[in-house]
Design an enzyme around this catalytic site. Structure first.
Site, PDB file in Angstrom:
ATOM      1  N   GLU A  13      27.012  56.361   9.103  1.00 48.11           N
ATOM      2  CA  GLU A  13      26.980  57.839   9.095  1.00 48.11           C
ATOM      3  C   GLU A  13      26.831  58.374   7.678  1.00 48.11           C
ATOM      4  OE1 GLU A  13      27.035  59.834  11.623  1.00 48.11           O
ATOM      5  OE2 GLU A  13      27.874  58.718  13.301  1.00 48.11           O
ATOM      6  N   ARG A  67      36.535  54.436  18.792  1.00 42.13           N
ATOM      7  CA  ARG A  67      36.104  55.783  18.374  1.00 42.13           C
ATOM      8  C   ARG A  67      34.587  55.826  18.179  1.00 42.13           C
ATOM      9  NH1 ARG A  67      33.331  56.849  14.815  1.00 42.13           N
ATOM     10  NH2 ARG A  67      34.572  56.016  13.129  1.00 42.13           N
ATOM     11  N   HIS A  87      14.967  50.886   6.333  1.00 36.21           N
ATOM     12  CA  HIS A  87      15.255  52.287   6.007  1.00 36.21           C
ATOM     13  C   HIS A  87      16.621  52.684   6.544  1.00 36.21           C
ATOM     14  CE1 HIS A  87      11.027  52.394   4.984  1.00 36.21           C
ATOM     15  NE2 HIS A  87      10.754  51.897   6.179  1.00 36.21           N
TER      16      HIS A  87
HETATM   17  P1  TGC Z   1      16.197  66.478   2.885  1.00 36.58           P
HETATM   18  O1  TGC Z   1      14.837  66.734   2.303  1.00 36.58           O
HETATM   19  O2  TGC Z   1      17.418  66.805   2.100  1.00 36.58           O
HETATM   20  O3  TGC Z   1      16.313  67.210   4.301  1.00 36.58           O
HETATM   21  C1  TGC Z   1      15.296  67.136   5.289  1.00 36.58           C
HETATM   22  C2  TGC Z   1      15.540  68.268   6.267  1.00 36.58           C
HETATM   23  O4  TGC Z   1      16.809  68.079   6.914  1.00 36.58           O
HETATM   24  C3  TGC Z   1      17.682  69.192   6.605  1.00 36.58           C
HETATM   25  N1  TGC Z   1      19.033  68.624   6.410  1.00 36.58           N
HETATM   26  C4  TGC Z   1      19.978  68.716   7.342  1.00 36.58           C
HETATM   27  N2  TGC Z   1      19.993  69.325   8.530  1.00 36.58           N
HETATM   28  C5  TGC Z   1      21.110  69.234   9.269  1.00 36.58           C
HETATM   29  N3  TGC Z   1      22.194  68.546   8.833  1.00 36.58           N
HETATM   30  C6  TGC Z   1      22.221  67.914   7.644  1.00 36.58           C
HETATM   31  N4  TGC Z   1      23.301  67.228   7.279  1.00 36.58           N
HETATM   32  C7  TGC Z   1      21.078  67.977   6.834  1.00 36.58           C
HETATM   33  N5  TGC Z   1      20.743  67.469   5.621  1.00 36.58           N
HETATM   34  C8  TGC Z   1      19.489  67.883   5.369  1.00 36.58           C
HETATM   35  C9  TGC Z   1      17.116  69.818   5.351  1.00 36.58           C
HETATM   36  O5  TGC Z   1      17.489  71.166   5.252  1.00 36.58           O
HETATM   37  C10 TGC Z   1      15.628  69.637   5.593  1.00 36.58           C
HETATM   38  O6  TGC Z   1      15.247  70.602   6.568  1.00 36.58           O
HETATM   39  P2  TGC Z   1      13.770  71.237   6.543  1.00 36.58           P
HETATM   40  O7  TGC Z   1      13.811  72.319   7.565  1.00 36.58           O
HETATM   41  O8  TGC Z   1      13.537  71.728   5.151  1.00 36.58           O
HETATM   42  O9  TGC Z   1      12.841  70.130   6.924  1.00 36.58           O
HETATM   43  O10 TGC Z   1      16.227  64.956   3.334  1.00 36.58           O
HETATM   44  P3  TGC Z   1      16.198  63.639   2.462  1.00 36.58           P
HETATM   45  O11 TGC Z   1      15.113  62.780   3.019  1.00 36.58           O
HETATM   46  O12 TGC Z   1      16.166  63.966   0.995  1.00 36.58           O
HETATM   47  O13 TGC Z   1      17.590  62.939   2.846  1.00 36.58           O
HETATM   48  C11 TGC Z   1      18.803  63.485   2.492  1.00 36.58           C
HETATM   49  C12 TGC Z   1      19.939  62.478   2.811  1.00 36.58           C
HETATM   50  C13 TGC Z   1      19.870  61.267   1.900  1.00 36.58           C
HETATM   51  C14 TGC Z   1      21.231  63.223   2.563  1.00 36.58           C
HETATM   52  C15 TGC Z   1      19.873  62.018   4.284  1.00 36.58           C
HETATM   53  O14 TGC Z   1      18.747  61.266   4.521  1.00 36.58           O
HETATM   54  C16 TGC Z   1      21.077  61.235   4.723  1.00 36.58           C
HETATM   55  O15 TGC Z   1      22.069  61.810   5.126  1.00 36.58           O
HETATM   56  N6  TGC Z   1      21.032  59.858   4.679  1.00 36.58           N
HETATM   57  C17 TGC Z   1      22.062  59.022   5.240  1.00 36.58           C
HETATM   58  C18 TGC Z   1      21.565  58.405   6.529  1.00 36.58           C
HETATM   59  C19 TGC Z   1      22.656  58.285   7.555  1.00 36.58           C
HETATM   60  O16 TGC Z   1      23.686  58.907   7.492  1.00 36.58           O
HETATM   61  N7  TGC Z   1      22.394  57.512   8.585  1.00 36.58           N
HETATM   62  C20 TGC Z   1      23.304  57.387   9.653  1.00 36.58           C
HETATM   63  C21 TGC Z   1      22.683  56.650  10.809  1.00 36.58           C
HETATM   64  S1  TGC Z   1      23.525  56.905  12.347  1.00 36.58           S
HETATM   65  C22 TGC Z   1      24.947  56.038  12.174  1.00 36.58           C
HETATM   66  O17 TGC Z   1      25.287  55.515  11.171  1.00 36.58           O
HETATM   67  C23 TGC Z   1      25.776  55.993  13.372  1.00 36.58           C
HETATM   68  S2  TGC Z   1      27.224  55.086  13.220  1.00 36.58           S
HETATM   69  C24 TGC Z   1      27.871  55.510  14.696  1.00 36.58           C
HETATM   70  C25 TGC Z   1      29.217  55.058  14.977  1.00 36.58           C
HETATM   71  O18 TGC Z   1      29.339  53.881  15.401  1.00 36.58           O
HETATM   72  O19 TGC Z   1      30.170  55.878  14.854  1.00 36.58           O
HETATM   73  P1  FAD Z   2      21.147  50.967   2.188  1.00 30.60           P
HETATM   74  O1  FAD Z   2      20.552  52.298   2.490  1.00 30.60           O
HETATM   75  O2  FAD Z   2      20.201  49.836   1.913  1.00 30.60           O
HETATM   76  O3  FAD Z   2      22.147  51.123   0.968  1.00 30.60           O
HETATM   77  C1  FAD Z   2      22.614  50.023   0.192  1.00 30.60           C
HETATM   78  C2  FAD Z   2      23.440  50.581  -0.983  1.00 30.60           C
HETATM   79  O4  FAD Z   2      22.603  51.396  -1.813  1.00 30.60           O
HETATM   80  C3  FAD Z   2      24.578  51.493  -0.501  1.00 30.60           C
HETATM   81  O5  FAD Z   2      25.711  51.293  -1.294  1.00 30.60           O
HETATM   82  C4  FAD Z   2      24.048  52.899  -0.736  1.00 30.60           C
HETATM   83  O6  FAD Z   2      25.068  53.845  -0.983  1.00 30.60           O
HETATM   84  C5  FAD Z   2      23.197  52.676  -1.994  1.00 30.60           C
HETATM   85  N1  FAD Z   2      22.136  53.692  -2.115  1.00 30.60           N
HETATM   86  C6  FAD Z   2      21.087  53.920  -1.284  1.00 30.60           C
HETATM   87  N2  FAD Z   2      20.362  54.941  -1.736  1.00 30.60           N
HETATM   88  C7  FAD Z   2      20.940  55.389  -2.874  1.00 30.60           C
HETATM   89  C8  FAD Z   2      20.682  56.446  -3.792  1.00 30.60           C
HETATM   90  N3  FAD Z   2      19.651  57.288  -3.627  1.00 30.60           N
HETATM   91  N4  FAD Z   2      21.509  56.595  -4.847  1.00 30.60           N
HETATM   92  C9  FAD Z   2      22.578  55.770  -5.025  1.00 30.60           C
HETATM   93  N5  FAD Z   2      22.887  54.757  -4.186  1.00 30.60           N
HETATM   94  C10 FAD Z   2      22.082  54.586  -3.115  1.00 30.60           C
HETATM   95  N6  FAD Z   2      22.735  53.475  12.438  1.00 30.60           N
HETATM   96  C11 FAD Z   2      22.210  54.122  13.506  1.00 30.60           C
HETATM   97  O7  FAD Z   2      21.136  54.711  13.440  1.00 30.60           O
HETATM   98  N7  FAD Z   2      22.880  54.152  14.697  1.00 30.60           N
HETATM   99  C12 FAD Z   2      24.068  53.525  14.866  1.00 30.60           C
HETATM  100  O8  FAD Z   2      24.660  53.592  15.958  1.00 30.60           O
HETATM  101  C13 FAD Z   2      24.626  52.810  13.764  1.00 30.60           C
HETATM  102  N8  FAD Z   2      25.783  52.108  13.924  1.00 30.60           N
HETATM  103  C14 FAD Z   2      26.209  51.296  12.906  1.00 30.60           C
HETATM  104  C15 FAD Z   2      27.278  50.430  13.127  1.00 30.60           C
HETATM  105  C16 FAD Z   2      27.698  49.574  12.121  1.00 30.60           C
HETATM  106  C17 FAD Z   2      28.799  48.607  12.386  1.00 30.60           C
HETATM  107  C18 FAD Z   2      27.073  49.611  10.855  1.00 30.60           C
HETATM  108  C19 FAD Z   2      27.528  48.719   9.742  1.00 30.60           C
HETATM  109  C20 FAD Z   2      26.019  50.470  10.632  1.00 30.60           C
HETATM  110  C21 FAD Z   2      25.557  51.304  11.653  1.00 30.60           C
HETATM  111  N9  FAD Z   2      24.434  52.132  11.483  1.00 30.60           N
HETATM  112  C22 FAD Z   2      23.912  52.814  12.542  1.00 30.60           C
HETATM  113  C23 FAD Z   2      23.660  52.048  10.254  1.00 30.60           C
HETATM  114  C24 FAD Z   2      24.262  52.820   9.083  1.00 30.60           C
HETATM  115  O9  FAD Z   2      24.089  54.185   9.246  1.00 30.60           O
HETATM  116  C25 FAD Z   2      23.596  52.295   7.797  1.00 30.60           C
HETATM  117  O10 FAD Z   2      24.116  50.993   7.571  1.00 30.60           O
HETATM  118  C26 FAD Z   2      23.850  53.203   6.619  1.00 30.60           C
HETATM  119  O11 FAD Z   2      23.221  54.453   6.782  1.00 30.60           O
HETATM  120  C27 FAD Z   2      23.388  52.563   5.295  1.00 30.60           C
HETATM  121  O12 FAD Z   2      22.120  52.021   5.396  1.00 30.60           O
HETATM  122  P2  FAD Z   2      21.848  50.511   4.913  1.00 30.60           P
HETATM  123  O13 FAD Z   2      22.848  49.651   5.550  1.00 30.60           O
HETATM  124  O14 FAD Z   2      20.413  50.231   5.162  1.00 30.60           O
HETATM  125  O15 FAD Z   2      22.141  50.529   3.364  1.00 30.60           O
END
Ligand code: TGC
Ligand code: FAD
Length: 404
Positions: A383, A109, A155
């Protein structure tokens, strides 16, 4: 030594006898098209994924031969319009596809999520017409595979602090930095990458394999998502032609917008893993005899099953409603976060309980439960982690930001 009954159970477990739980008759909420899409993916998973997935997971190898089949069932970019090679389906169909694929394995998935939601979606939503025409049809057909680079070594949860940069050199940009934990990276033909420009704005771009200075070392030693290929993206003065930059987006909302798509798919997908664990444990509980009774006759085992089906049913209703809202373009990012968090949490809990119900057999690769459980440890982290999604809900209801 296994008893005859245990051998029978073992043999039947290889056959994939999966029957999807539908306690609240959710099928009645689906259209004929939804059911057709869902059933064809379900059949494909039974035929192509179930028989091989355990071996690939044990060997920590991605079953690359499944890519063509994934494309054929419409798993790559199901909501992308047909003119660009997508299937032009609605979001409930998309959710059902992810549910069925993750019923097979979260890693498969993942490949579909990344290709559709994190590579095709940004090209479709933020790309130029030339970018759409050049990449989307090939990505939909699986002829070209993509990955998505947001997370960096320093990050993860806070991508706004990313240190990857692009420097304007007149006719091109120079990209430097590194991305970590990138699904599909080791075999992807292109990467959708996010980096800061000279003004400090986050920009998205398409980086192609073969560009000088771009490498994708594989990440080994994972106990989770073992049948998915994960790697790094390393950029050492990579020349990015200006036509590879997304013209229609700037800022963190670009990558976060893609995450909404993928998180929506995970909300459905994790339910698929939960449904498989429940179905396996239910069947086992009727066959496994202890104290001269099937273990399913003991109240403690019934409590586990009753709680599992209750959580699955609540989860199914939540994602279905989210799908309706998404089809109407009314689903908020916070609603998607709630569903992603809820589905993964319930799936992990169900996997742990189901594992116990199988006793010692639960830790073996004869059954899918332990693999689902280990996979879900990644799904609860990527995610957006479990805690990050909780904080998104907290901020949405209070209006107060507890991230910083
Ligand atoms: P913040 O100041 O809240 O927002 C910055 C700008 O972004 C807008 N925004 C969004 N827009 C679309 N969708 C959303 N979900 C949005 N959330 C916020 C917001 O309105 C603002 O827009 P503008 O126009 O004012 O500039 O941003 P922040 O820096 O405080 O961060 C908020 C936070 C912590 C929720 C965000 O950084 C976050 O979601 N962090 C988690 C990172 C994450 O999910 N990484 C995933 C990496 S990819 C991955 O894991 C792929 S796995 C793939 C797989 O194998 O399935
Ligand atoms: P960190 O951000 O270092 O977090 C460590 C711990 O601190 C977590 O428990 C978190 O919840 C906690 N924490 C962080 N900030 C706060 C806060 N403000 N308040 C309270 N708690 C907090 N990323 C991509 O871009 N593309 C991909 O395709 C992708 N694929 C992935 C596949 C796998 C198998 C894995 C494991 C990860 C993948 N990721 C990908 C990365 C994934 O999105 C990150 O691992 C995830 O967003 C968390 O980041 P980190 O691992 O650096 O943890």
């Amino acid at each position: 030594m296994l008893t005859t009954a245990e051998k029978e159970i073992q043999k039947s477990s290889k056959k994939d006898l999966y029957e999807a739980p539908d306690y609240y008759l959710m099928d009645e909420l689906l259209t004929e098209e939804h059911k057709l899409v869902r059933n064809s993916v379900r059949d494909w998973v039974k035929k192509e994924v179930s028989p091989i997935i355990e071996d690939y997971a044990q060997r920590a190898e991605f079953p690359k031969h499944l890519l063509k089949g994934l494309a054929d069932i419409g798993a790559f970019g199901p909501t992308v319009p047909i003119e660009y090679g997508g299937a032009g389906l609605d979001y409930i169909s998309y959710g059902l596809i992810m549910q069925e694929i993750e019923r097979g394995d979260s890693g498969i998935r993942s490949t579909a999520s990344v290709q559709g939601s994190l590579v095709m979606y940004p090209i479709y939503a933020y790309g130029s017409e030339d970018q759409k025409k050049k990449y989307l049809p090939k990505l939909a057909s699986g002829e070209m595979m993509g990955c998505f680079g947001l997370t960096e070594p320093d990050h993860g949860s806070d991508p706004s602090a990313m240190s990857s940069t692009i420097k304007d050199q007149g006719d091109h940009f120079l990209l430097n930095g590194a991305k970590m934990w990138i699904s599909n990276a080791p075999f992807a033909d292109i990467a959708v990458v996010w980096a800061k420009d000279d003004q400090g704005d986050i920009r998205g771009m398409i980086v192609e394999r073969g560009m000088e200075g771009f490498s994708t070392p594989e990440t080994h030693n994972k106990w989770s998502l073992r049948a998915s290929a994960t790697g790094e993206l390393v950029f050492d003065n990579v020349k990015i032609p200006k036509e590879n930059i997304f013209p229609n987006i700037k800022g963190l909302k670009g990558p976060l917008g893609c995450l909404n798509q993928a998180r929506f798919g995970i909300a459905w997908g994790a339910l698929g893993a939960a449904m498989d664990c429940y179905d396996t444990a239910l069947r086992y509980s009727k066959e496994r005899m202890q104290f001269d009774k099937p273990i399913g006759q003991f109240q403690l085992q019934q409590k586990k099953l009753a709680e599992m089906i209750t959580e699955i049913t609540k989860g199914q209703l939540l994602v279905w409603r989210l799908g309706v809202l998404k089809n109407e373009n009314r689903a908020t990012a916070a609603q998607i976060s709630m569903a992603k968090r809820n589905s993964v949490e319930l799936a992990l809990n169900i996997a742990r309980e189901a594992r116990q119900m199988l006793g010692g057999m639960g830790i073996t690769g004869e059954f899918p439960i332990m693999r689902h459980m280990m996979n879900l440890e990644s799904v609860v982290t990527y995610e957006g982690t479990h805690d990050i999604h909780l904080l998104i809900t907290g901020m949405d209801v209070t209006g107060l930001n507890a991230f910083k």
